[in-house]
Every structure is written in structure tokens, then in C-alpha cells.
Scaffold this motif. Structure first.
Motif, PDB file in Angstrom:
ATOM      1  N   ASP A  94       0.850  -1.186   0.000  1.00  0.00           N
ATOM      2  CA  ASP A  94       0.000   0.000   0.000  1.00  0.00           C
ATOM      3  C   ASP A  94       0.890   1.241   0.000  1.00  0.00           C
ATOM      4  OD1 ASP A  94      -1.759   2.117   0.553  1.00  0.00           O
ATOM      5  OD2 ASP A  94      -3.091   0.791   1.671  1.00  0.00           O
ATOM      6  N   HIS A  95       0.892   1.947  -1.120  1.00  0.00           N
ATOM      7  CA  HIS A  95       1.742   3.129  -1.281  1.00  0.00           C
ATOM      8  C   HIS A  95       1.027   4.425  -0.910  1.00  0.00           C
ATOM      9  CE1 HIS A  95       5.047   0.853  -2.995  1.00  0.00           C
ATOM     10  NE2 HIS A  95       4.136   0.170  -3.672  1.00  0.00           N
ATOM     11  N   GLY A  96      -0.189   4.316  -0.378  1.00  0.00           N
ATOM     12  CA  GLY A  96      -0.896   5.509   0.075  1.00  0.00           C
ATOM     13  C   GLY A  96      -1.853   6.047  -0.963  1.00  0.00           C
ATOM     14  N   GLY A  97      -2.337   7.240  -0.695  1.00  0.00           N
ATOM     15  CA  GLY A  97      -3.323   7.868  -1.574  1.00  0.00           C
ATOM     16  C   GLY A  97      -3.942   9.055  -0.876  1.00  0.00           C
ATOM     17  N   TYR A  98      -5.218   9.242  -1.137  1.00  0.00           N
ATOM     18  CA  TYR A  98      -5.913  10.392  -0.568  1.00  0.00           C
ATOM     19  C   TYR A  98      -6.200  10.172   0.921  1.00  0.00           C
ATOM     20  CZ  TYR A  98      -6.617  11.961  -5.332  1.00  0.00           C
ATOM     21  OH  TYR A  98      -6.409  12.380  -6.610  1.00  0.00           O
ATOM     22  N   VAL A  99      -5.795  11.130   1.731  1.00  0.00           N
ATOM     23  CA  VAL A  99      -5.935  11.042   3.186  1.00  0.00           C
ATOM     24  C   VAL A  99      -7.396  10.836   3.577  1.00  0.00           C
ATOM     25  CG1 VAL A  99      -5.707  12.376   5.327  1.00  0.00           C
ATOM     26  CG2 VAL A  99      -3.811  12.296   3.696  1.00  0.00           C
ATOM     27  N   THR A 100      -8.312  11.562   2.954  1.00  0.00           N
ATOM     28  CA  THR A 100      -9.727  11.449   3.327  1.00  0.00           C
ATOM     29  C   THR A 100     -10.244  10.029   3.098  1.00  0.00           C
ATOM     30  OG1 THR A 100     -10.361  12.293   1.144  1.00  0.00           O
ATOM     31  CG2 THR A 100     -10.309  13.874   2.963  1.00  0.00           C
ATOM     32  N   GLU A 101      -9.790   9.376   2.045  1.00  0.00           N
ATOM     33  CA  GLU A 101     -10.221   8.004   1.776  1.00  0.00           C
ATOM     34  C   GLU A 101      -9.674   7.036   2.825  1.00  0.00           C
ATOM     35  OE1 GLU A 101      -9.129   7.078  -2.257  1.00  0.00           O
ATOM     36  OE2 GLU A 101     -10.415   8.672  -3.056  1.00  0.00           O
ATOM     37  N   GLU A 120      -0.737  22.388   6.145  1.00  0.00           N
ATOM     38  CA  GLU A 120      -1.975  22.052   6.847  1.00  0.00           C
ATOM     39  C   GLU A 120      -2.212  20.537   6.808  1.00  0.00           C
ATOM     40  OE1 GLU A 120      -6.766  22.834   6.452  1.00  0.00           O
ATOM     41  OE2 GLU A 120      -5.391  24.288   5.570  1.00  0.00           O
ATOM     42  N   GLY A 121      -2.002  19.935   5.655  1.00  0.00           N
ATOM     43  CA  GLY A 121      -2.170  18.488   5.522  1.00  0.00           C
ATOM     44  C   GLY A 121      -1.170  17.718   6.368  1.00  0.00           C
TER      45      GLY A 121
END
Length: 147
Positions: free
Chosen positions: A27-34, A100-101
Motif C-alpha cells: 500500500d503506497h498511500g493515496g488520498y488522506v480522506t479516503e 496544513e495536511g
């Protein structure tokens, strides 16, 4: 037809959703909200997360959302941390960091993760990795059945 208490109990267990482990292997990550939504669902269903390979970027939010007693690592586990950045599709392919993120990411991590990040120079644009071993086990327990 009359249903006995035992039959009712069996029906209830049969109708209950089965609990399953989430095994993270690449898992290389993606959108934080998801990832927040995904891990909140796992937490609410009281499922376990087994990190059995790469867990980079937003994947590491698991440590701030799923209870730590429901997360474990195998000998193949690897974690990667970096600053949050905006989707490159909206920044003409340029990686633009988001303070911010990044602050939001850090707010989710438990102290053990924050301490490791601080000891290793803080979050930067470069991926900082923890491979299996003592540093990783200070953050999360090994999966007992995997060792």
C-alpha cells in the motif's frame, strides 16, 4: 411455527457480519480522506490490521485511527512517512507540500510514531522508512502468529 431461544441465537450469529482482518501487503498511500474513512470503518467493525509489507504515506494513518491493540506487523512490514502534498493533477505535475495536511497527519499519529518521526528529522518531502526491527516494534507489536 415456534422458534426456540437456541434457534434464535443461531440465526442471530448467522446473520451477524463476519469479522475479517485487513492484510496490508503493498500500500503506497493515496488520498488522506479516503484512508480516514477506510480505517474508521475498520475501527468501528473492531477488525484487525496486519501490516505484512509496504504501508506508506496515508496508509500509516492506521496508527492514529485503528486502536493499537488491533494493529500488528509481520517480519515483512515496512512503514514510510513523508509530508502531505497536494494532488499533482492539480499542480501541473509538481509536488507541492501542504503544511496544513502535514499538521493534520501528525495530529492523528500516537506519540510513539511522532517520537520516531522527530528523532529522524521530522516529516520532509523524502520518504522516511522504518523496516522491521526494534524501531518498528517500539511503535507496534509484532503479530504473534507470524513469528
Amino acid at each position: 411455527m415456534r422458534i426456540t431461544p437456541l434457534a434464535l441465537l443461531i440465526l442471530l450469529f448467522a446473520a451477524a457480519p463476519a469479522r475479517a482482518d485487513l492484510r496490508v501487503t503493498r500500500d503506497h498511500g493515496g488520498y488522506v480522506t479516503e484512508y480516514k474513512a477506510k480505517y474508521e470503518r475498520i475501527r468501528d467493525r473492531k477488525e484487525r490490521v496486519i501490516i505484512d509489507g509496504i504501508c506508506n504515506s496515508a496508509c500509516t494513518l492506521v496508527f492514529g485511527i485503528v486502536p493499537m491493540n488491533k494493529v500488528c506487523v509481520t517480519p515483512r512490514a515496512s512503514l514510510g512517512f513523508h509530508q502531505a502534498y497536494y494532488d499533482k493533477a492539480f499542480t501541473f505535475g509538481i509536488k507541492v507540500t501542504s503544511l496544513e495536511g502535514t499538521s493534520d497527519l501528525m495530529s492523528y499519529y500516537p506519540d510513539t510514531v511522532k517520537d520516531w518521526i522527530r528523532r529522524n528529522g521530522g516529516l520532509t518531502t523524502t520518504m522516511k522508512k522504518i523496516k522491521n526491527g526494534e524501531d518498528l516494534w517500539k511503535i507496534v507489536d509484532p503479530c504473534p502468529e507470524e513469528f
